[in-house]
Design a protein around this motif. Structure first.
Motif, short mmCIF file in Angstrom:
data_model
loop_
_atom_site.label_atom_id
_atom_site.label_comp_id
_atom_site.label_asym_id
_atom_site.label_seq_id
_atom_site.Cartn_x
_atom_site.Cartn_y
_atom_site.Cartn_z
N GLY A 137 0.79 -1.23 0.00
CA GLY A 137 0.00 0.00 0.00
C GLY A 137 0.81 1.27 0.00
N ARG A 178 -6.50 0.68 3.11
CA ARG A 178 -7.55 -0.26 2.67
C ARG A 178 -8.78 0.00 3.52
NH1 ARG A 178 -9.48 -5.71 3.65
NH2 ARG A 178 -8.27 -5.75 5.57
N THR A 219 -3.03 -1.18 5.13
CA THR A 219 -2.83 -0.73 3.76
C THR A 219 -2.54 -1.90 2.82
OG1 THR A 219 -0.44 -0.39 4.09
CG2 THR A 219 -1.88 1.45 4.63
N ALA A 267 -3.61 -2.16 -1.12
CA ALA A 267 -4.15 -0.90 -1.62
C ALA A 267 -3.48 -0.52 -2.94
CB ALA A 267 -3.96 0.21 -0.59
N GLY A 287 -8.50 -2.42 -3.06
CA GLY A 287 -9.60 -2.17 -2.15
C GLY A 287 -10.94 -2.23 -2.85
#
Length: 597
Positions: A65, A94, A152, A155, A162
């Motif tokens: 992420g 996320r 995260t 992501a 997500g």
């Protein structure tokens, strides 16, 4: 995390483990040799000589992420001073369906003030991303998110990103039910990511006999994969832009199931006829209890048959166009072990967020705030950061982020509404509700100065562009006409420009491609109208189009439909046709060049 449900998928990873690594792309080889995304990230984080991480680790960190970026406003100056770029990191959270508790928002606010340049950004996938985070603050940022049960994972990266969902599931039991499925799907499709827990939370590595990634393997997906849930009649998530879309079918307020749409995607490379945006095709109907199995079957097809040699050709949309929709559908159904039922009827009537107050069936209130380009900061226009912090401190419901970069304060008890209203008014957070329709619905990606792919301004340019366009709308009586406008700093399309009625994608500083004719509900791709044009040429072209639209539009006719009917652009039939020259505009130019009489 919940364990992945066992689904009867037949492995066929012909483009992954059975091909020699040397024949695959560099990114595929990197993933295969990364020790399940660990790489040397831990060592890179300890290197205090540079603000960056190793190039290979920067790629692997996307799965965590995190994007490595630098301040492009300072590049030339720092190069002149013989300094490395002003490296910093973007961290994307996320947040399935965009639902955020008040406690989580307060933590996001705290981290933004401590590490993120006093700014949060609501993305076009209904989540939050931080900018300006320095390398030494990455661990504390991710650990802070963990304190409020946020992460995260996935992501970014070559995985299922997500999951998005129609806004405001608190408005009804139906919305809550669909959001619950969206969250279940998100928790199911993300990688297991033991590396994430080891690197960012300091957990010990645990040896085991089972594969770390039983679904993803060691090369994950060929490219990113986007999933979304939408509830007609509002196509607020642009479901046809999703790799996998679930369109809720409802009868008498009851969720019957979902039409399944596959193959959407917005990425494109200018002047490259082998790349194109694509709208998803509806291939069948699935019951609510079949959603997870459909996710696994569709993702499994892309995992096994996506292009792992040419990364520019690796999205699911190209897999479908290479193999044919009928073959892909048959392969999905083979993996499911049953045929999807025929699609059910549905209709979209709108695609945006309804600003202002709404009351749900249980008597609670919800207020949708329009946030320019999704930028939450304390600016001269409004102290968004301070105002939303003050509200989160007293709010007993949730906050919901939309894919149109707006925010809903949701689940307000009737007795709490006056206090929320006073805070909104005192911080000036409602004035955007009174703006013209174009400004209320416009979407822009971040672009400069942080995005490494940006070729032109987007978020920072949007207010100036609107200042040029709104007088035209006023002149022609179109100030409150619903028109979709999207601007992107490059052709990659993060702001979903290729399905807008008016879209700009950056080519160079101050120059853009102008696209016209996308479907108002996201049901048709736009066509290139002007290439590599400066602002004055774009405004002049839109002056002509808007004036004609105001004079000759039919009742309830949207701008995108009008420019097709009036001959400004030809309708785009499919993805490859997106790159076909605009024949109607050429015909118009020929006619205009013929002397009168």
């Amino acid at each position: 995390m919940k364990p992945r449900t066992t689904i009867p998928i037949v492995p066929d990873r012909s483009r992954d483990i059975s091909q020699p690594l040397e024949k695959l792309s560099a990114d595929e080889r990197l993933k295969a040799g990364s020790d399940q995304l660990r790489g040397t990230i831990a060592e890179s984080l300890m290197d205090r000589i540079t603000g960056a991480v190793a190039e290979s680790d920067a790629k692997l960190m996307k799965f965590h992420g995190i994007y490595q970026q630098d301040d492009r406003d300072l590049r030339a100056e720092r190069r002149h001073q013989k300094l490395e770029p002003a490296y910093q990191f973007m961290v994307r959270v996320r947040m399935p369906g965009g639902v955020c508790t008040a406690a989580q928002w307060l933590k996001l606010d705290e981290l933004a003030r401590a590490h993120g340049g006093d700014s949060l950004r609501i993305t076009t996938r209904g989540t939050i991303q931080f900018h300006w985070i320095l390398k030494h603050a990455l661990r504390s940022t991710l650990q802070g998110l963990h304190e409020v049960l946020l992460d995260t994972i996935a992501a970014c990266g070559d995985d299922a990103r997500g999951v998005v969902c129609s806004v405001n599931p608190g408005l009804s039991g139906l919305h809550r039910q669909v959001h619950a499925l969206a969250r279940q799907a998100s928790d199911h499709v993300i990688p297991r990511m033991r590396a994430y827990h080891e690197i960012w939370y300091g957990e010990a590595r645990i040896a085991g006999s089972e594969p770390e990634e039983p679904f993803y393997g060691n090369t994950y997906l060929p490219r990113k994969f986007k999933i979304g849930f939408v509830i007609p009649p509002c196509n607020d998530i642009d479901v046809y832009a999703q790799d996998l879309g679930f369109i809720a079918i409802v009868k008498d307020g009851k969720l019957l199931g979902f039409n399944v749409a596959i193959g959407g995607g917005m990425g494109n490379t200018d002047r490259d006829a082998t790349t194109w945006p694509r709208l998803a095709d509806v291939i069948g109907f699935a019951a609510p209890e079949q959603v997870i199995a459909v996710c696994d079957a569709v993702m499994g097809v892309q995992r096994d048959h996506g292009d792992r040699k040419n990364r520019a050709h690796a999205r699911f949309k190209y897999t479908i166009d290479d193999h044919g929709l009928d073959w892909i559908k048959a392969e999905i159904e083979r993996r499911l072990g049953y045929a999807l039922k025929p699609p059910r009827r549905y209709a979209f009537t709108t695609n945006g967020d309804a600003p202002g107050w709404q009351r749900d069936e249980e008597g609670r209130w919800h207020v949708t705030l329009l946030i320019p380009a999704g930028r939450v900061t304390n600016s001269a226009d409004a102290p968004w950061l301070d105002g939303l912090r003050a509200i989160a401190r007293v709010h007993r419901g949730t906050l919901r982020l939309t894919t149109n970069q707006n925010l809903v304060i949701s689940g307000i008890e009737p007795d709490d509404r006056p206090a929320i209203e006073r805070l909104l008014e005192s911080h000036g957070l409602l004035k955007w509700q009174k703006a013209g329709a174009l400004r209320r619905s416009a979407i822009a990606c971040v672009a400069l100065p942080t995005c490494g792919l940006a070729m032109a301004e987007s978020e920072r340019y949007l207010p100036a562009l609107l200042d040029r366009l709104e007088p035209l709308l006023d002149r022609y009586g179109l100030a409150q006409a619903p028109i979709t406008l999207r601007i992107s700093g490059c052709p990659n399309g993060c702001s979903r420009p290729y399905i807008a009625e008016i879209a700009l994608t950056g080519r160079a500083i101050g120059r853009y491609n102008l696209y016209l004719g996308g479907g108002f509900h996201g049901e048709r791709l736009a066509r290139l109208y002007l290439e590599n044009a400066p602002e004055d040429s774009i405004v002049a072209a839109l002056d002509e189009v808007l004036g004609h639209y105001a004079a000759d539009r039919q009742p309830d006719e949207h701008l995108g439909d009008f420019v097709v009917r009036a001959g400004y652009v030809t309708p785009v039939r499919d993805g490859p046709d997106f790159n076909t020259p605009n024949e109607r505009r050429a015909e118009r130019a020929d006619l205009e060049s013929v002397p009168a009489g």
